[in-house]
Write an enzyme that holds these catalytic residues in place. Structure first.
Site, PDB file in Angstrom:
ATOM      1  N   ILE A  12      32.383  -0.917  -0.234  1.00  0.00           N
ATOM      2  CA  ILE A  12      31.152  -1.627   0.143  1.00  0.00           C
ATOM      3  C   ILE A  12      30.131  -0.632   0.678  1.00  0.00           C
ATOM      4  O   ILE A  12      30.406   0.119   1.600  1.00  0.00           O
ATOM      5  CB  ILE A  12      31.417  -2.702   1.218  1.00  0.00           C
ATOM      6  CG1 ILE A  12      32.440  -3.734   0.742  1.00  0.00           C
ATOM      7  CG2 ILE A  12      30.107  -3.411   1.580  1.00  0.00           C
ATOM      8  CD1 ILE A  12      32.800  -4.774   1.778  1.00  0.00           C
ATOM      9  N   HIS A  13      28.952  -0.666   0.081  1.00  0.00           N
ATOM     10  CA  HIS A  13      27.803   0.103   0.557  1.00  0.00           C
ATOM     11  C   HIS A  13      26.565  -0.703   0.169  1.00  0.00           C
ATOM     12  O   HIS A  13      26.676  -1.763  -0.445  1.00  0.00           O
ATOM     13  CB  HIS A  13      27.791   1.523  -0.028  1.00  0.00           C
ATOM     14  CG  HIS A  13      27.854   1.578  -1.514  1.00  0.00           C
ATOM     15  ND1 HIS A  13      26.741   1.527  -2.314  1.00  0.00           N
ATOM     16  CD2 HIS A  13      28.921   1.643  -2.346  1.00  0.00           C
ATOM     17  CE1 HIS A  13      27.104   1.578  -3.578  1.00  0.00           C
ATOM     18  NE2 HIS A  13      28.424   1.643  -3.635  1.00  0.00           N
ATOM     19  N   GLY A  14      25.401  -0.235   0.521  1.00  0.00           N
ATOM     20  CA  GLY A  14      24.174  -1.016   0.338  1.00  0.00           C
ATOM     21  C   GLY A  14      24.000  -1.608  -1.046  1.00  0.00           C
ATOM     22  O   GLY A  14      23.737  -2.800  -1.199  1.00  0.00           O
ATOM     23  N   ALA A  17      26.766  -4.201  -1.566  1.00  0.00           N
ATOM     24  CA  ALA A  17      26.674  -5.327  -0.634  1.00  0.00           C
ATOM     25  C   ALA A  17      25.509  -6.248  -0.968  1.00  0.00           C
ATOM     26  O   ALA A  17      25.662  -7.474  -0.940  1.00  0.00           O
ATOM     27  CB  ALA A  17      26.545  -4.811   0.795  1.00  0.00           C
TER      28      ALA A  17
END
Length: 158
Positions: A12-14, A17
């Site tokens: 999960i990262h920007g 997400a």
């Protein structure tokens, strides 16, 4: 219902997400990973990176297969994140609903060669992808949902 299976070594990262989760309309992010389930600090950080209103589940690969084959998961919109091709292959073999896998990010490490700006693979990764495609699972490469899907050949022809 599985909305997308994505290989991304950052999990999960920007981009994952917000861009992918929103695009997919997912209400659950499933982190299928045997190492993360043992790391409370990593789980806490991944939970913090998730968009509000989206439930994050952490399960081992075997638990993920059992969960995804259960009636419980059929009522949800699940975005599955894994971090390597070997895990993708195991999930694809264990969950009949998986018909495609998105390859998003696999960073450089020992013995791997950059094939796209965000994907480094070795011979084992290539063999995993070929095995999945031979079994009917489409491998697609794209960073964001607005990009055109690129086929596995992009990784093979470098």
């Amino acid at each position: 219902m599985i909305k997308l299976v994505r290989i991304d070594d950052r999990l999960i990262h920007g981009q994952v997400a917000y861009t992918w989760t929103g695009y997919l309309g997912a209400n659950v992010i499933l982190i299928a990973n045997d190492q993360v389930i043992k790391d409370e600090l990593k789980k806490m950080a991944l939970n913090l990176a998730a968009p509000s209103g989206v439930k994050v589940l952490f399960k081992s690969l075997d638990e993920s297969i059992e969960y995804l084959n259960s009636d419980v998961s059929s009522k949800l919109k699940i975005f599955i994140l894994i971090d390597k091709s070997a895990d993708a292959l195991k999930l694809a073999k264990g969950v009949k609903e998986i018909s495609s896998i998105n390859v998003g990010g696999m960073r450089m490490s020992d013995g791997k060669e950059m094939r796209t700006p965000s994907i480094a693979v070795d011979e084992q990764d290539i063999n995993h992808f070929k095995e999945m495609e031979e079994s009917g699972v489409q491998i697609e490469i794209r960073q964001t949902p607005v990009e055109n899907k690129k086929p596995l050949a992009v990784l093979l022809n470098k």
